[in-house]
Motif scaffolding. Structure first.
Motif: not given
Length: 473
Positions: A254-268
């Motif tokens: 089965p396919l494995s997965v690597a994940q993360t949540v990328l957060r960026i401030n809207t002011r940037v």
């Protein structure tokens, strides 16, 4: 007589033009994109042919093979002593599929630990075999008399290897002479101790009797069910009937997965988005980190990683510690069409030192626009995901690649939702009450050797040996 000359201190002059520091405030500086030290060459991801897996799982169908329990026995340290992990005794052919854990625990407790100095003979060919020997630490050479020499080596046995299992099922003699090539720790199960436990366990006695009475199916030298073929006959000979049988429970990846949540401030993104796109640079570096993790998992993951899942018959140990040309010759010769060698950079440097010591200049080759080390025409590529242990030992992997060639292939799925790159998606998750944008970055992958011979490993490679400088006196 020298007279000292004193310089008068004049008051500082008033500036007649705008200063450099002030002028820089109005200028656009030239700047690089954000750099990242953790980016490596990732040769494994680049050399593998990638196969699309629409269903998320890849099944490797093979011809029927008869497992004989030829894996490794493992150990648990108990103070200064080692103890066999009971369940791993099922890797010994007569004990394969034996269900009683209590009996296996008793057998593990019956092993005796012994130390052997280099050159110690552990067993003599043609003499009575009366013990099962498991190599816990070190290397053991096994050899027979040669046609023109006193002895020819049949290879080294290293950590977890075992020999003498035939004495558990009846009287037998040693086929080889076994000699400690290095300082060794071995665990020995005397035949008398095994018989005592067998006499006290009807289940074990019945299992051994069933093992001895079981007919031995016709098989090839690689353990696959034989296909009856007639050749060299004359006239109207009766031809054998045959069919090709398949494994009933093939391995699935089965396919494995690597994940993360990328957060960026809207002011940037609103105020500081030039001259470089902030979101683009954040995503670029995040993807680099995911790709690095992907290669690490494809090498080291216990379920599908190449190093932990290489077939025991495709593992060999170095003769003397450092990786020598002889070691790589043996590794390459174990399979057809070896396409690549992968090792840590320090391992490649250790191999170069051994070539220097042997007065050999390893030829390089051009590969994908890079000049790399090669041996016997096989590119020797660096991979920093292959670990180096605390005692400075590592491994070398040899690969045959390609789905049509029965080699190693990479697995991914194309066309996933919000696909950014093949097998990688970037999904917008929304903006929270802190004015922060969130993106879910997912990378789906796996790796599969289609045949056991597609992947070989040279183990116990020592990378801390250095040649003495020449005496120029």
């Amino acid at each position: 007589m020298l007279e000292s000359i004193t310089q008068s201190e004049d008051p500082p002059l008033e500036p007649s033009a705008v200063g450099i520091d002030a002028a820089r405030n109005l200028a656009h500086t030239a700047k690089s994109v954000p750099q990242m030290q953790g980016i490596s060459s990732r040769w494994l991801l680049r050399i593998l042919p990638w196969v699309d897996v629409p269903g998320g799982t890849y099944r490797v169908n093979r011809r029927l093979a008869f497992p004989v329990g030829d894996g490794r026995v493992k150990f648990d340290p108990a103070g200064p002593h080692l103890r066999v992990v009971p369940r791993t005794l099922r890797e010994i052919p007569p004990l394969r599929d034996f269900p009683d854990d209590d009996v296996l625990n008793a057998l593990a407790g019956a092993f005796e630990q012994r130390e052997a100095e280099p050159g110690t003979i552990l067993a003599h060919a043609a003499q009575k075999a009366d013990q099962l020997i498991v190599v816990a630490r070190g290397k053991v050479d096994h050899f027979t008399p040669g046609a023109y020499t006193d002895a020819v080596s049949h290879g080294l046995l290293a950590d977890g290897a075992h020999f003498g299992e035939h004495c558990l099922t009846g009287k037998s003699t040693w086929k080889f002479t076994y000699r400690a090539a290095t300082a060794c720790t071995v665990l020995v199960l005397p035949r008398r101790a095994f018989k005592q436990i067998r006499n006290g366990s009807p289940e074990l006695a019945a299992h051994i009797d069933s093992y001895l009475a079981r007919p031995r199916p016709a098989m090839t030298r690689r353990g696959e069910a034989d296909i009856a073929v007639a050749s060299g006959h004359r006239g109207e000979a009766q031809l054998p009937a045959a069919f090709v049988d398949y494994e009933t429970s093939p391995r699935e990846y089965p396919l494995s997965v690597a994940q993360t949540v990328l957060r960026i401030n809207t002011r940037v993104g609103d105020l500081y988005n030039g001259p470089q796109d902030q979101s683009e640079q954040q995503l670029r570096l995040t993807i680099e980190a995911l790709r690095e993790r992907q290669e690490h998992e494809m090498v080291n993951h216990p379920d599908f990683g190449l190093l932990p899942n290489a077939d025991p018959q495709q593992r060999i140990s170095t003769r003397h510690g450092p990786p020598t040309p002889d070691d790589l010759d043996e590794l390459i010769s174990m399979r057809r069409q070896t396409k690549f060698l992968l090792a840590h950079r320090r391992t490649i440097a250790a191999f170069a030192r051994e070539c220097t010591r042997a007065r050999i200049c390893p030829p390089g080759t051009e590969f994908n626009g890079h000049h790399v080390v090669a041996w016997r025409g096989v590119p020797f590529l660096p991979c920093n995901k292959i670990p180096i242990s605390a005692d400075l030992t590592s491994s070398v992997m040899a690969l045959r690649t390609g789905e049509d060639n029965g080699g190693v292939i990479g697995l991914y799925q194309r066309g996933i939702a919000d696909e950014y790159e093949p097998g990688l998606s970037v999904r917008f998750m929304g903006i929270d009450d802190r004015a922060t944008l969130s993106y879910l970055v997912s990378n789906y992958y796996s790796v599969a050797p289609l045949l056991p011979s597609a992947l070989g490993v040279l183990e116990n490679v020592e990378v801390g040996h250095y040649n003495k400088p020449p005496d120029l006196s």
